[in-house]
Design a protein around this motif. Structure first.
Motif, PDB file in Angstrom:
ATOM      1  N   ALA A 169      43.345  -0.478  48.701  1.00 19.12           N
ATOM      2  CA  ALA A 169      42.559   0.762  48.712  1.00 19.12           C
ATOM      3  C   ALA A 169      43.212   1.810  47.820  1.00 19.12           C
ATOM      4  N   ALA A 170      44.548   1.882  47.906  1.00 17.07           N
ATOM      5  CA  ALA A 170      45.272   2.860  47.099  1.00 17.07           C
ATOM      6  C   ALA A 170      45.091   2.557  45.614  1.00 17.07           C
ATOM      7  N   LYS A 171      45.146   1.271  45.294  1.00 16.94           N
ATOM      8  CA  LYS A 171      44.988   0.866  43.897  1.00 16.94           C
ATOM      9  C   LYS A 171      43.605   1.282  43.370  1.00 16.94           C
ATOM     10  N   ASP A 172      42.564   0.990  44.185  1.00 19.03           N
ATOM     11  CA  ASP A 172      41.205   1.367  43.784  1.00 19.03           C
ATOM     12  C   ASP A 172      41.085   2.875  43.624  1.00 19.03           C
ATOM     13  N   ALA A 173      41.708   3.581  44.602  1.00 21.35           N
ATOM     14  CA  ALA A 173      41.612   5.040  44.563  1.00 21.35           C
ATOM     15  C   ALA A 173      42.273   5.587  43.308  1.00 21.35           C
ATOM     16  N   VAL A 174      43.451   5.038  42.968  1.00 21.65           N
ATOM     17  CA  VAL A 174      44.163   5.518  41.778  1.00 21.65           C
ATOM     18  C   VAL A 174      43.293   5.315  40.542  1.00 21.65           C
ATOM     19  N   LEU A 175      42.730   4.099  40.427  1.00 24.16           N
ATOM     20  CA  LEU A 175      41.905   3.798  39.254  1.00 24.16           C
ATOM     21  C   LEU A 175      40.724   4.764  39.163  1.00 24.16           C
ATOM     22  N   LYS A 176      40.099   5.017  40.342  1.00 21.37           N
ATOM     23  CA  LYS A 176      38.900   5.856  40.365  1.00 21.37           C
ATOM     24  C   LYS A 176      39.255   7.301  40.002  1.00 21.37           C
ATOM     25  N   ILE A 177      40.304   7.822  40.637  1.00 23.77           N
ATOM     26  CA  ILE A 177      40.669   9.224  40.396  1.00 23.77           C
ATOM     27  C   ILE A 177      41.054   9.430  38.937  1.00 23.77           C
ATOM     28  N   ILE A 178      41.881   8.520  38.401  1.00 21.40           N
ATOM     29  CA  ILE A 178      42.329   8.710  37.019  1.00 21.40           C
ATOM     30  C   ILE A 178      41.157   8.551  36.056  1.00 21.40           C
ATOM     31  N   ARG A 179      40.226   7.601  36.407  1.00 20.82           N
ATOM     32  CA  ARG A 179      39.080   7.427  35.521  1.00 20.82           C
ATOM     33  C   ARG A 179      38.280   8.714  35.446  1.00 20.82           C
ATOM     34  N   GLU A 180      38.077   9.342  36.611  1.00 17.58           N
ATOM     35  CA  GLU A 180      37.339  10.607  36.622  1.00 17.58           C
ATOM     36  C   GLU A 180      38.048  11.659  35.797  1.00 17.58           C
ATOM     37  N   ARG A 181      39.361  11.687  35.916  1.00 19.67           N
ATOM     38  CA  ARG A 181      40.118  12.714  35.208  1.00 19.67           C
ATOM     39  C   ARG A 181      40.216  12.419  33.718  1.00 19.67           C
ATOM     40  N   HIS A 182      40.076  11.131  33.345  1.00 14.72           N
ATOM     41  CA  HIS A 182      40.207  10.771  31.925  1.00 14.72           C
ATOM     42  C   HIS A 182      38.844  10.482  31.285  1.00 14.72           C
ATOM     43  N   ASP A 183      37.850  11.241  31.660  1.00 15.21           N
ATOM     44  CA  ASP A 183      36.518  11.143  31.063  1.00 15.21           C
ATOM     45  C   ASP A 183      35.930   9.740  31.179  1.00 15.21           C
ATOM     46  N   GLY A 184      36.109   9.117  32.328  1.00 19.09           N
ATOM     47  CA  GLY A 184      35.458   7.838  32.573  1.00 19.09           C
ATOM     48  C   GLY A 184      36.110   6.656  31.893  1.00 19.09           C
ATOM     49  N   GLU A 185      37.314   6.831  31.385  1.00 15.38           N
ATOM     50  CA  GLU A 185      37.963   5.700  30.728  1.00 15.38           C
ATOM     51  C   GLU A 185      39.053   5.086  31.603  1.00 15.38           C
ATOM     52  N   ASP A 186      39.060   3.739  31.615  1.00 14.26           N
ATOM     53  CA  ASP A 186      40.109   3.023  32.340  1.00 14.26           C
ATOM     54  C   ASP A 186      41.298   2.861  31.416  1.00 14.26           C
ATOM     55  N   ASP A 187      42.145   3.912  31.368  1.00 15.41           N
ATOM     56  CA  ASP A 187      43.241   3.786  30.418  1.00 15.41           C
ATOM     57  C   ASP A 187      44.600   3.764  31.107  1.00 15.41           C
ATOM     58  N   ILE A 188      44.606   3.251  32.329  1.00 17.40           N
ATOM     59  CA  ILE A 188      45.897   3.083  32.991  1.00 17.40           C
ATOM     60  C   ILE A 188      45.978   1.668  33.545  1.00 17.40           C
ATOM     61  N   THR A 189      47.177   1.292  33.892  1.00 15.23           N
ATOM     62  CA  THR A 189      47.389  -0.001  34.537  1.00 15.23           C
ATOM     63  C   THR A 189      48.084   0.241  35.862  1.00 15.23           C
ATOM     64  N   VAL A 190      47.551  -0.366  36.898  1.00 15.33           N
ATOM     65  CA  VAL A 190      48.192  -0.243  38.212  1.00 15.33           C
ATOM     66  C   VAL A 190      48.748  -1.616  38.591  1.00 15.33           C
ATOM     67  N   ILE A 191      50.012  -1.621  38.844  1.00 17.30           N
ATOM     68  CA  ILE A 191      50.651  -2.879  39.250  1.00 17.30           C
ATOM     69  C   ILE A 191      51.116  -2.733  40.683  1.00 17.30           C
ATOM     70  N   THR A 192      50.758  -3.714  41.500  1.00 16.04           N
ATOM     71  CA  THR A 192      51.278  -3.667  42.869  1.00 16.04           C
ATOM     72  C   THR A 192      52.560  -4.478  42.913  1.00 16.04           C
ATOM     73  N   GLN A 193      53.389  -4.104  43.830  1.00 17.67           N
ATOM     74  CA  GLN A 193      54.671  -4.790  43.924  1.00 17.67           C
ATOM     75  C   GLN A 193      54.474  -6.246  44.310  1.00 17.67           C
ATOM     76  N   ASP A 194      53.455  -6.477  45.156  1.00 18.61           N
ATOM     77  CA  ASP A 194      53.146  -7.850  45.554  1.00 18.61           C
ATOM     78  C   ASP A 194      52.873  -8.727  44.342  1.00 18.61           C
ATOM     79  N   ALA A 195      52.138  -8.165  43.381  1.00 18.95           N
ATOM     80  CA  ALA A 195      51.781  -8.942  42.201  1.00 18.95           C
ATOM     81  C   ALA A 195      53.027  -9.307  41.416  1.00 18.95           C
ATOM     82  N   ILE A 196      53.924  -8.340  41.266  1.00 24.26           N
ATOM     83  CA  ILE A 196      55.160  -8.603  40.527  1.00 24.26           C
ATOM     84  C   ILE A 196      55.970  -9.655  41.264  1.00 24.26           C
ATOM     85  N   LEU A 197      56.055  -9.431  42.556  1.00 21.82           N
ATOM     86  CA  LEU A 197      56.869 -10.319  43.373  1.00 21.82           C
ATOM     87  C   LEU A 197      56.348 -11.744  43.311  1.00 21.82           C
TER      88      LEU A 197
END
Lengths: 226, 401
Positions: free
Chosen positions: B236-264
């Motif tokens: 949920a946090a990952k989705d929220a981060v993507l959504k909030i940043i997209r709104e703030r960056h004029d609708g562009e997905d220009d970030i990457t969110v990595i969860t620790q689980d994925a790295i692990l």
């Protein structure tokens, strides 16, 4: 006891076929004492190997105590060897890492006889041959005569009905040689059939029946007058 | 011939040729031990990584500027750079219910000096939240104070190594250090234990994020570390981060969110593959040991020809001879495996003594697998010589001395 009829044994050496035995027919009765003599290459060892089931005739039949032996499987022949036949070799063929007692015990182990029964039987066999105090010695700690006596103890431990001796004195000095022959003859007196293959005419003379072979056939078969 | 007797006979045969037997045992033992030790090292590396990650905290997300995933579209035009992550972006995230803490990070390198001593040090600009997110511990003093992140103050928390290198045994608390041309007061020293992947926490200076931004003259964040409220909230946090940043960056997905689980789990996969590869390589030495057993048994069969002939003459069946030689091969491989086990565990003891922090451990599966492989190779390679012995013609075997 033993009947060989029309035995041929042919070895193939390269392209050539060599007749080691040529149409040998022989009847041996139980408790007999037979010597087989002849020059080397005359087929006497091959005859002994066939009698001892170490080798199979190319053609011909072998009856042992009324049983057809020739058609038995290798495993069944091994059982006959184990229970009915004892071997004494020129070079003793003791296993060097085993003690005298363990060498004598070997056929009993192969037969799966209980250790409690094995020990007294081995001790008795060694005792009879005057080797009681040599039981724990390894072959290299024994003299030639003693080694051959261990081998005889091993050959007799299963109480066979036939003993096959291939040049049993060939590697011994005269004194221990005559000892060994005496032992074998005493065994024959208890009713065991004894067949000795030898070069030594003096030894051959002692047998009640002597067979002389040349070129794979029986040249003469003489029986001493009782 | 009873099994026990076969065993005893084979034992006597093996002890009759001690040098040869010892060599084979050694080869087998080295094979088994190398399988176990190499897998234990791989397993140790896996556990080490695992432990380091959990020491970071278990429900962490990293937000990086730019997209690292390929979209399959045409490559971006030259000069097009991703939009920076700003402090405002980070602050906007704090309002989401699935996010517990947000730690913006600015990283740079700057000279730190005190009393004439000068050293180039990694500077980490962040907020008080980082203390909990990275699960840091203080040696002395306190961490950055809770304050408005957009205000830069002249306070610094220094790593343990920095402290000893610049201040020696003297007290550092309350001292003023100079970073580049600015003065910061040391308010805390991290405890020496904190060491986690990528960043040696003892070898840096932590200052408020706004101070770092002005020090390095940038408004961009290096990344944002986020702690989700709960393990279940990570997605949920990952989705929220993507959504909030997209709104703030004029609708562009220009970030990457990595969860620790994925790295692990990536590390886990890599290291498991590595462990298996290494184990496979080590297994070759087991096969070599098996071939050695075969060679030794073949030599043994030809050396013991007259013995085999004799065994047959006194009434051993072919299968009895087969069993004697197979038993020898089995004894060799089994004893070799046990020796290898001993060797592996003593090797492990040495490793543990040399690197007490490294969690080496011989996995149970590798013990079972290597012993089984040893047995199977030993017996498999023992079959050929044993069959040869069983098929030996007694007349020929006895004809020679």
């Amino acid at each position: 006891m033993i009947r060989l009829s029309h035995i041929h044994r042919i070895f193939t050496v390269g392209e050539e076929e060599v007749y080691a035995l040529k149409d040998v027919s022989l009847e041996l009765s139980s408790g007999d004492y037979i010597s087989v003599m002849g020059p080397s290459g005359s087929g006497k060892s091959t005859l002994l190997n066939i009698l001892g089931l170490l080798d199979r005739p190319t053609t011909g039949t072998y009856e042992f105590e009324k049983d057809q032996i020739t058609s038995l499987s290798n495993e069944d022949q091994a059982l006959v060897r184990r229970n009915k036949i004892g071997f004494v070799f020129q070079f003793f063929h003791l296993i060097p890492r085993l003690t005298a007692a363990e060498n004598v015990e070997l056929p009993l182990i192969l037969a799966g006889i209980d250790p409690r029964e094995r020990k007294p039987r081995v001790a008795e066999a060694l005792g009879v041959l005057g080797l009681k105090d040599r039981a724990k010695h390894r072959p290299d700690q024994l003299s030639g005569g003693q080694r051959q006596r261990v081998a005889i103890a091993r050959a007799t431990i299963m109480r066979p009905s036939l003993i096959l001796a291939d040049e049993p004195t060939g590697n011994l000095d005269r004194h221990s040689g005559s000892d060994v022959i005496e032992i074998l003859e005493n065994l024959n007196k208890t009713g065991i059939t004894l067949i000795i293959v030898t070069h030594d005419p003096a030894l051959g003379e002692r047998a009640r029946r002597s067979i002389v072979m040349t070129d794979g056939s029986i040249l003469s078969d003489t029986r001493k007058k009782p | 011939m009873k099994a026990g007797n076969t065993f005893l006979f084979s034992m006597r045969a093996l002890s009759g040729y001690p040098a040869r037997t010892l060599l084979v045992l050694l080869a087998m033992a080295i094979g088994v031990a190398s399988v176990m030790l190499l897998t234990s090292l791989g397993e140790g590396a896996r556990r080490y990584i695992n432990r380091e990650f959990t020491s970071l905290g278990t429900h962490i997300l990293f937000v990086l500027p730019g997209r690292s995933e390929t979209t399959g579209g045409p490559p971006p035009l030259l000069g097009q750079t991703p939009r920076d992550l700003t402090l405002e972006d980070a602050l906007a995230l704090t309002r989401n219910p699935s996010i517990a803490k947000v730690g913006p990070i600015v990283v740079g390198s700057a000279p730190v000096s005190w009393n004439g001593k000068d050293r180039e040090v990694t500077i980490l600009g962040t907020t008080s939240n980082m203390f909990e997110i990275r699960q840091l511990a203080m040696g002395q003093g306190r961490f950055l104070p809770v304050q408005d992140p957009s205000v830069g103050t002249g306070v610094a928390v220094i790593g343990h190594k920095i402290k000893t290198e610049i201040f020696g045994n003297g007290s550092a608390l309350g001292e003023w250090i100079r970073i580049q041309d600015r003065r910061f007061r040391v308010i805390g020293i991290l405890s020496p234990k904190g060491q986690s992947i990528g960043l040696d926490m003892s070898d840096l200076v932590i200052i408020p994020v706004a101070s770092a931004q002005s020090l390095f003259n940038t408004s961009a964040l290096f990344r944002i570390m986020i702690e989700a409220k709960h393990r279940d909230d990570i997605q949920a946090a990952k989705d929220a981060v993507l959504k909030i940043i997209r709104e703030r960056h004029d609708g562009e997905d220009d970030i990457t969110v990595i969860t620790q689980d994925a790295i692990l789990s990536t590390f886990d996969r890599i290291l498991t593959a590595l462990t298996l590869t290494v184990a496979g390589i080590a297994a070759i030495s087991l096969a070599v040991a098996g071939i050695l057993i075969m060679n030794v048994m073949l030599i043994s069969v030809s050396q013991r020809k007259s013995e085999i002939g004799l065994l047959k003459a006194v009434g051993a069946t072919g299968s009895q001879v087969l069993r004697v030689f197979l038993t020898e091969a089995a004894i060799l491989s089994m004893t070799g495996a046990v020796l290898g086990l001993v060797l592996a565990y003593s090797g492990l003891g040495v490793i543990l003594r040399l690197f007490p922090d490294f969690p080496v451990h011989i996995p149970v599966w590798s013990v079972i697998a290597s012993i089984l492989t040893a047995q199977i190779t030993g017996i498999l390679f023992g079959v050929l010589p044993a069959r040869r012995a069983a098929a030996l013609d007694p007349v020929q075997a006895l004809s020679r001395r």
